[in-house]
Design a protein around this motif. Structure first.
Motif, PDB file in Angstrom:
ATOM      1  N   GLY A   6       0.900  -1.303  -0.183  1.00 37.44           N
ATOM      2  CA  GLY A   6       0.021  -0.053   0.100  1.00 37.44           C
ATOM      3  C   GLY A   6       0.673   1.200  -0.017  1.00 37.44           C
ATOM      4  N   ASP A   7       2.025   1.075   0.367  1.00 40.43           N
ATOM      5  CA  ASP A   7       3.053   2.160   0.288  1.00 40.43           C
ATOM      6  C   ASP A   7       3.712   2.700  -1.047  1.00 40.43           C
ATOM      7  N   VAL A   8       3.762   1.820  -1.783  1.00 39.05           N
ATOM      8  CA  VAL A   8       4.524   1.957  -3.244  1.00 39.05           C
ATOM      9  C   VAL A   8       4.209   3.151  -3.723  1.00 39.05           C
ATOM     10  N   PHE A   9       2.853   3.129  -4.294  1.00 42.39           N
ATOM     11  CA  PHE A   9       2.404   4.236  -5.159  1.00 42.39           C
ATOM     12  C   PHE A   9       2.594   5.729  -4.439  1.00 42.39           C
ATOM     13  N   PRO A  10       2.268   5.993  -3.467  1.00 44.79           N
ATOM     14  CA  PRO A  10       2.743   7.268  -2.915  1.00 44.79           C
ATOM     15  C   PRO A  10       3.956   7.706  -2.761  1.00 44.79           C
ATOM     16  N   MET A  11       4.987   6.590  -2.531  1.00 41.81           N
ATOM     17  CA  MET A  11       6.496   6.886  -2.402  1.00 41.81           C
ATOM     18  C   MET A  11       6.710   7.242  -3.883  1.00 41.81           C
ATOM     19  N   LEU A  12       6.231   6.530  -4.929  1.00 45.15           N
ATOM     20  CA  LEU A  12       6.682   6.756  -6.385  1.00 45.15           C
ATOM     21  C   LEU A  12       6.166   8.096  -6.689  1.00 45.15           C
ATOM     22  N   GLU A  13       4.997   8.338  -6.220  1.00 41.51           N
ATOM     23  CA  GLU A  13       4.364   9.795  -6.804  1.00 41.51           C
ATOM     24  C   GLU A  13       4.806  10.743  -6.206  1.00 41.51           C
ATOM     25  N   ARG A  14       5.474  10.854  -5.180  1.00 37.05           N
ATOM     26  CA  ARG A  14       6.078  11.905  -4.667  1.00 37.05           C
ATOM     27  C   ARG A  14       7.817  12.026  -4.654  1.00 37.05           C
ATOM     28  N   GLY A  15       8.160  11.003  -5.309  1.00 32.86           N
ATOM     29  CA  GLY A  15       9.608  11.101  -5.570  1.00 32.86           C
ATOM     30  C   GLY A  15      10.546  10.593  -4.671  1.00 32.86           C
ATOM     31  N   ALA A  16       9.909   9.671  -3.430  1.00 31.85           N
ATOM     32  CA  ALA A  16      10.662   9.217  -2.451  1.00 31.85           C
ATOM     33  C   ALA A  16      11.517   8.157  -3.136  1.00 31.85           C
ATOM     34  N   ILE A  17      10.910   7.427  -4.182  1.00 27.93           N
ATOM     35  CA  ILE A  17      11.700   6.607  -4.888  1.00 27.93           C
ATOM     36  C   ILE A  17      11.538   6.763  -6.435  1.00 27.93           C
ATOM     37  N   ASP A  18      12.546   6.422  -6.926  1.00 27.67           N
ATOM     38  CA  ASP A  18      12.633   6.716  -8.623  1.00 27.67           C
ATOM     39  C   ASP A  18      12.014   5.543  -9.238  1.00 27.67           C
ATOM     40  N   ALA A  19      11.873   4.260  -8.698  1.00 28.93           N
ATOM     41  CA  ALA A  19      11.412   3.093  -9.401  1.00 28.93           C
ATOM     42  C   ALA A  19      11.014   2.067  -8.356  1.00 28.93           C
ATOM     43  N   THR A  20      10.084   1.310  -9.054  1.00 29.33           N
ATOM     44  CA  THR A  20       9.545   0.130  -8.472  1.00 29.33           C
ATOM     45  C   THR A  20       9.355  -1.026  -9.250  1.00 29.33           C
ATOM     46  N   GLU A  21       9.508  -2.265  -8.729  1.00 32.61           N
ATOM     47  CA  GLU A  21       9.296  -3.560  -9.242  1.00 32.61           C
ATOM     48  C   GLU A  21       7.806  -3.898  -8.375  1.00 32.61           C
ATOM     49  N   TRP A  22       7.107  -4.759  -8.949  1.00 33.28           N
ATOM     50  CA  TRP A  22       5.883  -5.319  -8.312  1.00 33.28           C
ATOM     51  C   TRP A  22       5.491  -6.505  -8.877  1.00 33.28           C
ATOM     52  N   GLY A  23       4.782  -6.395  -9.840  1.00 34.25           N
ATOM     53  CA  GLY A  23       4.309  -7.560 -10.445  1.00 34.25           C
ATOM     54  C   GLY A  23       4.473  -7.606 -12.188  1.00 34.25           C
ATOM     55  N   THR A  24       3.503  -8.476 -12.630  1.00 31.70           N
ATOM     56  CA  THR A  24       3.798  -8.534 -14.243  1.00 31.70           C
ATOM     57  C   THR A  24       3.049  -7.308 -14.657  1.00 31.70           C
ATOM     58  N   PRO A  25       2.994  -7.237 -16.007  1.00 32.91           N
ATOM     59  CA  PRO A  25       2.438  -6.045 -16.540  1.00 32.91           C
ATOM     60  C   PRO A  25       0.827  -5.787 -16.279  1.00 32.91           C
ATOM     61  N   TRP A  26       0.181  -7.172 -16.352  1.00 30.08           N
ATOM     62  CA  TRP A  26      -1.165  -6.842 -16.041  1.00 30.08           C
ATOM     63  C   TRP A  26      -1.284  -6.378 -14.583  1.00 30.08           C
ATOM     64  N   GLU A  27      -0.829  -6.999 -13.688  1.00 30.92           N
ATOM     65  CA  GLU A  27      -0.837  -6.836 -12.291  1.00 30.92           C
ATOM     66  C   GLU A  27      -0.584  -5.397 -11.985  1.00 30.92           C
ATOM     67  N   ASN A  28       0.302  -4.998 -12.683  1.00 34.24           N
ATOM     68  CA  ASN A  28       0.691  -3.523 -12.352  1.00 34.24           C
ATOM     69  C   ASN A  28      -0.016  -2.677 -12.766  1.00 34.24           C
ATOM     70  N   VAL A  29      -1.073  -2.779 -13.566  1.00 38.96           N
ATOM     71  CA  VAL A  29      -2.180  -2.006 -13.996  1.00 38.96           C
ATOM     72  C   VAL A  29      -3.037  -1.235 -12.969  1.00 38.96           C
ATOM     73  N   SER A  30      -3.436  -2.083 -12.277  1.00 41.22           N
ATOM     74  CA  SER A  30      -4.287  -1.768 -11.171  1.00 41.22           C
ATOM     75  C   SER A  30      -3.721  -0.730 -10.077  1.00 41.22           C
ATOM     76  N   PRO A  31      -2.588  -0.991  -9.789  1.00 39.74           N
ATOM     77  CA  PRO A  31      -1.785  -0.040  -8.562  1.00 39.74           C
ATOM     78  C   PRO A  31      -1.856   1.289  -9.230  1.00 39.74           C
ATOM     79  N   GLY A  32      -1.737   1.542 -10.590  1.00 42.90           N
ATOM     80  CA  GLY A  32      -1.377   2.913 -11.364  1.00 42.90           C
ATOM     81  C   GLY A  32      -0.125   3.432 -11.280  1.00 42.90           C
TER      82      GLY A  32
END
Length: 356
Positions: free
Chosen positions: A198-224
């Protein structure tokens, strides 16, 4: 899921459907379980944890009712086995690699940079003793019952705020990851951190991280992620496959009848095979979706792929030789032997196709 769609999806796994049907019972004890998970939502929850709960209720004739809780709803989202062992939930759904710091053997079951692809992983788990080793390992080291539940195809390497293609691009990159890749990515010059889903998107949005890995292409659609990170690097050499795990409280398991134990095993396998098929189909659609959303697709340099895989293989070999962990060398040996048997498989199983 609508009943018709549910039944149709289940029929797609005909042999497992028949096995589950043969085990189905409308008479017998009823169970009301809580399932702890590490997921806020998305496909891993919907076609993994929730699908398992739905199928267990269906095939048990309503005797099994399993309520799924989002990550953090029952204990620490990254410590689901601990939550289950302590009795806060009867069962849980997690990725075993989260426990790599306690015992690196977990990443052999969860997948890492040196592992084989998903097709091979499924064969190793179900036909070459991998799932049996997983059950024995978790019961011995953590006191819980374990079996595969859900499996991914290769993940996206990164969703990033800037293009990542070469080894130079990885230098100093602040990325979110988990498992053994936390340490391995440092060898590529990256600056990794880990966090709950639950913390990945907001960290990416505000620039606390430059990048993220998470799941496959489809799985990563829903987190936005694509909304705030306009570059997608592939393939996921850090995670060529990712089997997930169902954990069950040992005392709860001991009270089940042999038929109910077998029913759980069959349904867990059914859901795992269904996720492989569904994710594979949806990933192709997702890559087209990203293009339409203005995402730049970046194919990793061969050098990055070769280097990352070598880091993974070297790490596994060195860890096995250290012999600090009771199970690591045993599981590693099993995987190495399986991989050797399949080393020429692509030569005699796949036909080369010349694309226009």
């Amino acid at each position: 899921m609508k009943r018709r769609n549910f039944v149709n999806a289940t029929l797609g796994s005909a042999g497992l459907f028949a096995a589950a049907g043969a085990l189905a019972q409308t008479a017998g004890p009823s169970y009301s379980w809580k399932m702890a998970t590490g997921w806020a939502g998305g496909p891993i929850m919907d076609i993994g944890a929730k699908a398992f709960a739905e199928r267990m209720e269906f095939f048990s004739g309503g005797r099994f009712k399993i309520q799924t809780f989002p990550g953090g709803g029952l204990g620490n989202a990254l410590k689901v086995p601990e939550t289950v062992k302590n009795g806060l939930a009867e069962c849980g759904h997690t990725w075993m690699g989260y426990d790599w710091g306690k015992d690196p053997t977990t990443v052999l079951f969860g997948g890492y940079a040196g592992t084989f692809d998903t097709e091979r992983m499924l064969h190793w788990l179900y036909e070459s003793g991998g799932a049996d080793l997983q059950r024995q390992f978790r019961e011995d080291t953590d006191g819980v019952i374990s079996m595969p539940l859900f499996i991914r195809t290769a993940e996206v390497f990164l969703h990033s705020r800037k293009p990542v293609k070469s080894l130079a691009d990885l230098k100093g990159l602040k990325l979110r990851t988990a498992g053994a890749w936390l340490e391995m990515s440092k060898d590529l010059g990256a600056a990794p951190v880990t966090t709950a889903a639950g913390d990945v998107f907001p960290m990416l949005e505000r620039g606390a991280i430059d990048a993220t890995e998470w799941g496959t292409p489809w799985e990563n659609v829903s987190p936005g992620f694509y909304k705030v990170a306009k570059y997608l690097s592939y393939p996921g050499v850090h995670q060529p496959t990712a089997p997930f795990e169902l954990v069950i409280n040992k005392d709860v398991w001991a009270k089940l009848s042999p038929n109910d134990k077998k029913l759980i095993e069959v349904v867990a396998k059914m859901v795992t095979m269904e996720t492989y098929l569904r994710i594979g189909a949806e990933d192709a659609k997702a890559m087209e979706f990203y293009k339409k959303q203005g995402v730049t697709l970046v194919h990793l340099d061969d050098e990055v792929q070769y280097t990352a895989r070598k880091i993974g293989l070297d790490w596994a070999e060195a860890t096995a030789k250290e012999n600090k962990h009771k199970w690591f060398a045993r599981v590693h040996k099993s995987q190495v032997e399986f991989d050797a048997a399949w080393k020429d498989a692509d030569d005699w199983r796949k036909v080369k196709v010349k694309r226009a």
